[in-house]
Scaffold this motif. Structure first.
Motif, mmCIF file in Angstrom:
data_model
loop_
_atom_site.group_PDB
_atom_site.id
_atom_site.type_symbol
_atom_site.label_atom_id
_atom_site.label_comp_id
_atom_site.label_asym_id
_atom_site.label_seq_id
_atom_site.Cartn_x
_atom_site.Cartn_y
_atom_site.Cartn_z
ATOM 1 N N GLU A 8 -33.830 18.465 -9.684
ATOM 2 C CA GLU A 8 -32.255 17.983 -9.753
ATOM 3 C C GLU A 8 -31.893 17.460 -8.677
ATOM 4 O O GLU A 8 -31.279 16.573 -8.489
ATOM 5 C CB GLU A 8 -31.403 19.132 -10.780
ATOM 6 C CG GLU A 8 -31.723 19.325 -11.868
ATOM 7 C CD GLU A 8 -31.013 20.462 -12.589
ATOM 8 O OE1 GLU A 8 -30.596 20.669 -13.789
ATOM 9 O OE2 GLU A 8 -30.120 21.064 -11.831
ATOM 10 N N ALA A 10 -33.702 16.843 -5.888
ATOM 11 C CA ALA A 10 -34.660 15.664 -5.415
ATOM 12 C C ALA A 10 -34.611 15.403 -4.122
ATOM 13 O O ALA A 10 -34.771 14.269 -3.456
ATOM 14 C CB ALA A 10 -34.461 14.330 -6.269
ATOM 15 N N PHE A 13 -37.509 13.076 -2.223
ATOM 16 C CA PHE A 13 -38.243 12.473 -3.102
ATOM 17 C C PHE A 13 -38.624 11.163 -2.909
ATOM 18 O O PHE A 13 -37.736 10.367 -2.537
ATOM 19 C CB PHE A 13 -38.028 12.919 -4.440
ATOM 20 C CG PHE A 13 -38.228 14.158 -5.138
ATOM 21 C CD1 PHE A 13 -38.578 15.392 -4.060
ATOM 22 C CD2 PHE A 13 -37.763 14.395 -6.360
ATOM 23 C CE1 PHE A 13 -38.678 16.502 -4.731
ATOM 24 C CE2 PHE A 13 -38.266 16.062 -6.694
ATOM 25 C CZ PHE A 13 -38.444 16.920 -5.881
ATOM 26 N N PRO A 15 -39.481 7.280 -4.804
ATOM 27 C CA PRO A 15 -39.028 6.891 -6.162
ATOM 28 C C PRO A 15 -40.189 7.251 -7.148
ATOM 29 O O PRO A 15 -39.470 7.602 -8.451
ATOM 30 C CB PRO A 15 -39.281 5.420 -5.859
ATOM 31 C CG PRO A 15 -38.742 5.048 -4.675
ATOM 32 C CD PRO A 15 -39.550 6.534 -3.744
ATOM 33 N N GLU A 17 -41.818 10.035 -7.293
ATOM 34 C CA GLU A 17 -41.370 11.608 -7.555
ATOM 35 C C GLU A 17 -39.924 11.750 -8.300
ATOM 36 O O GLU A 17 -39.840 12.789 -8.907
ATOM 37 C CB GLU A 17 -41.294 12.395 -6.229
ATOM 38 C CG GLU A 17 -42.868 12.426 -5.575
ATOM 39 C CD GLU A 17 -42.614 12.692 -4.102
ATOM 40 O OE1 GLU A 17 -43.937 12.958 -3.510
ATOM 41 O OE2 GLU A 17 -41.650 12.621 -3.248
ATOM 42 N N GLN A 18 -39.052 10.959 -7.908
ATOM 43 C CA GLN A 18 -37.883 10.930 -8.710
ATOM 44 C C GLN A 18 -37.968 10.576 -10.106
ATOM 45 O O GLN A 18 -37.395 11.395 -10.955
ATOM 46 C CB GLN A 18 -36.880 10.037 -8.095
ATOM 47 C CG GLN A 18 -36.367 10.308 -6.702
ATOM 48 C CD GLN A 18 -35.542 9.368 -5.988
ATOM 49 O OE1 GLN A 18 -35.013 8.417 -6.700
ATOM 50 N NE2 GLN A 18 -34.961 9.471 -4.863
ATOM 51 N N GLN A 19 -39.260 9.859 -10.235
ATOM 52 C CA GLN A 19 -39.189 9.308 -11.857
ATOM 53 C C GLN A 19 -39.921 10.646 -12.536
ATOM 54 O O GLN A 19 -39.547 10.961 -13.547
ATOM 55 C CB GLN A 19 -40.173 8.085 -11.672
ATOM 56 C CG GLN A 19 -40.702 7.655 -13.121
ATOM 57 C CD GLN A 19 -39.429 7.066 -13.911
ATOM 58 O OE1 GLN A 19 -38.564 6.618 -13.192
ATOM 59 N NE2 GLN A 19 -39.488 6.882 -15.280
ATOM 60 N N ALA A 21 -39.656 13.856 -11.628
ATOM 61 C CA ALA A 21 -38.773 14.765 -11.774
ATOM 62 C C ALA A 21 -37.983 14.670 -13.089
ATOM 63 O O ALA A 21 -37.490 15.474 -13.755
ATOM 64 C CB ALA A 21 -37.728 14.917 -10.544
ATOM 65 N N GLY A 22 -37.354 13.392 -13.138
ATOM 66 C CA GLY A 22 -36.521 12.953 -14.404
ATOM 67 C C GLY A 22 -37.354 13.181 -15.506
ATOM 68 O O GLY A 22 -36.815 13.841 -16.740
ATOM 69 N N ARG A 215 -25.725 13.468 -5.016
ATOM 70 C CA ARG A 215 -25.613 12.061 -5.344
ATOM 71 C C ARG A 215 -24.685 11.147 -4.833
ATOM 72 O O ARG A 215 -24.864 10.193 -4.360
ATOM 73 C CB ARG A 215 -25.807 11.918 -6.944
ATOM 74 C CG ARG A 215 -25.821 10.464 -7.618
ATOM 75 C CD ARG A 215 -27.105 9.793 -6.819
ATOM 76 N NE ARG A 215 -27.075 8.527 -7.647
ATOM 77 C CZ ARG A 215 -27.905 7.454 -7.144
ATOM 78 N NH1 ARG A 215 -28.640 7.833 -5.954
ATOM 79 N NH2 ARG A 215 -27.982 6.416 -7.590
ATOM 80 N N GLN A 218 -25.462 10.349 -1.175
ATOM 81 C CA GLN A 218 -26.411 9.416 -1.144
ATOM 82 C C GLN A 218 -25.926 8.356 -1.465
ATOM 83 O O GLN A 218 -26.464 7.053 -0.696
ATOM 84 C CB GLN A 218 -27.492 9.875 -2.103
ATOM 85 C CG GLN A 218 -28.233 11.018 -1.827
ATOM 86 C CD GLN A 218 -29.119 11.499 -2.917
ATOM 87 O OE1 GLN A 218 -29.342 10.955 -4.014
ATOM 88 N NE2 GLN A 218 -30.085 12.294 -2.557
#
Length: 302
Positions: A8, A10, A13, A15, A17-19, A21-22, A215, A218
């Motif tokens: 969560e 991230a 991460f 992009p 890795e973010q995908q 994780a989601g 978030r 960021q």
């Protein structure tokens, strides 16, 4: 910090890795029945990307990822986690509401403590300690804890501002300089005042502390200090801002205590000097001298 929380957050991460994780978070317990190839296809990434993702999480490989996700799911089922956004149901008794709200507080405080960096909190307190003025910028429900924080700053002899209107906040920002410190509070990082105020603060060279979700931080890069809060509350799908209010209040209370501790002598001296002058009218006719009254009140604070 369990595997789901790390995904969560991230942190660091890519992009891809973010995908991933989601996708893993959305799958939850269903991940156990997938092969690495099926996960890669579901996340629209390559199989090597899945391997790198597991390494980024400190895991040996995909099998360990499945084990850790299953463990996190099991812990969640047995923890009796409250729904942060809808913590009670229609017609629930007062006892049930009390239990649920206690869980909201406990969960939110524990989660905020996990993401709040003590080093950053000390850095923020240091900036405030050296500031000629502490200017607070926020909107909506965050104004309530912000005003309380402003009052506490004034109670220990700090110069502080906290205005409600964006127009007034904009003027404060325009009048600020590097001797000031800006405290920006926005859970989501999407506050309507930020687009106007943050560029002015940066142009004026004002050190800025951000209080909000990771978030939210960021979305507003380049600030001096970020104090993160729990991000489990939905921005819209909720009864009201229970968790975000609790999280922000916890951070501001902690920041005040750190500031007080960094300059304890001067803060305490101002409290002692102010108490006789700020006593309730009904108490001003006591036989105690101002210094005796201050001593009694301060002993109660200890």
């Amino acid at each position: 910090m369990d595997i789901k929380r790390r995904m969560e957050l991230a942190e660091g991460f890519t992009p891809a890795e973010q995908q991933l994780a989601g996708t893993v978070l959305a799958l939850g317990g269903r991940l156990h029945g997938l092969t690495i190839k099926e996960l890669a296809r579901a996340a629209h990434v390559s199989i090597p990307s899945v391997h790198r993702f597991c390494k980024k999480l400190g895991l040996e490989g995909f099998k360990e990822l499945k084990v850790e996700v299953a463990r996190a799911e099991e812990q969640q089922r047995h923890s009796g986690d409250v729904d942060i956004n809808f913590p009670f149901n229609a017609g629930e008794s007062a006892d049930a509401v009390l239990t649920s709200m206690a869980q909201v507080y406990e969960t939110t405080l524990a989660d905020t403590r996990e993401v709040l960096d003590g080093v950053e909190l000390d850095r923020a307190a240091g900036l405030l300690e050296r500031a000629a003025s502490i200017d607070i910028f926020t909107q909506s429900h965050n104004l309530y804890p912000a005003h309380m924080f402003c009052d506490r700053l004034l109670s220990i002899g700090r110069t502080a501002t906290c205005f409600e209107s964006i127009e007034s906040q904009t003027r404060v920002a325009l009048a600020a300089d590097p001797t000031h410190v800006a405290l920006v509070i926005s859970y989501s990082g999407l506050g309507p005042n930020l687009a106007t105020i943050l560029p002015i603060l940066q142009e004026r060279g004002v050190p800025t502390v951000f209080v909000g979700t990771r978030r939210g931080g960021q979305l507003n890069p380049g600030l001096n200090v970020y104090l993160h809060v729990s991000d489990k509350e939905s921005l819209q799908n909720r009864i009201t801002q229970f968790a975000s209010h609790i999280a922000v209040q916890y951070v501001l209370d902690s920041l005040f205590c750190c500031l007080f501790a960094q300059d304890y002598g001067a803060s305490f001296e101002f409290l002692e000097r102010a108490l006789p002058a700020t006593a309730l009218p009904a108490l001003r006719g006591t036989e105690l001298s101002p210094s005796e009254y201050a001593s009694v009140m301060l002993n109660r604070l200890r």
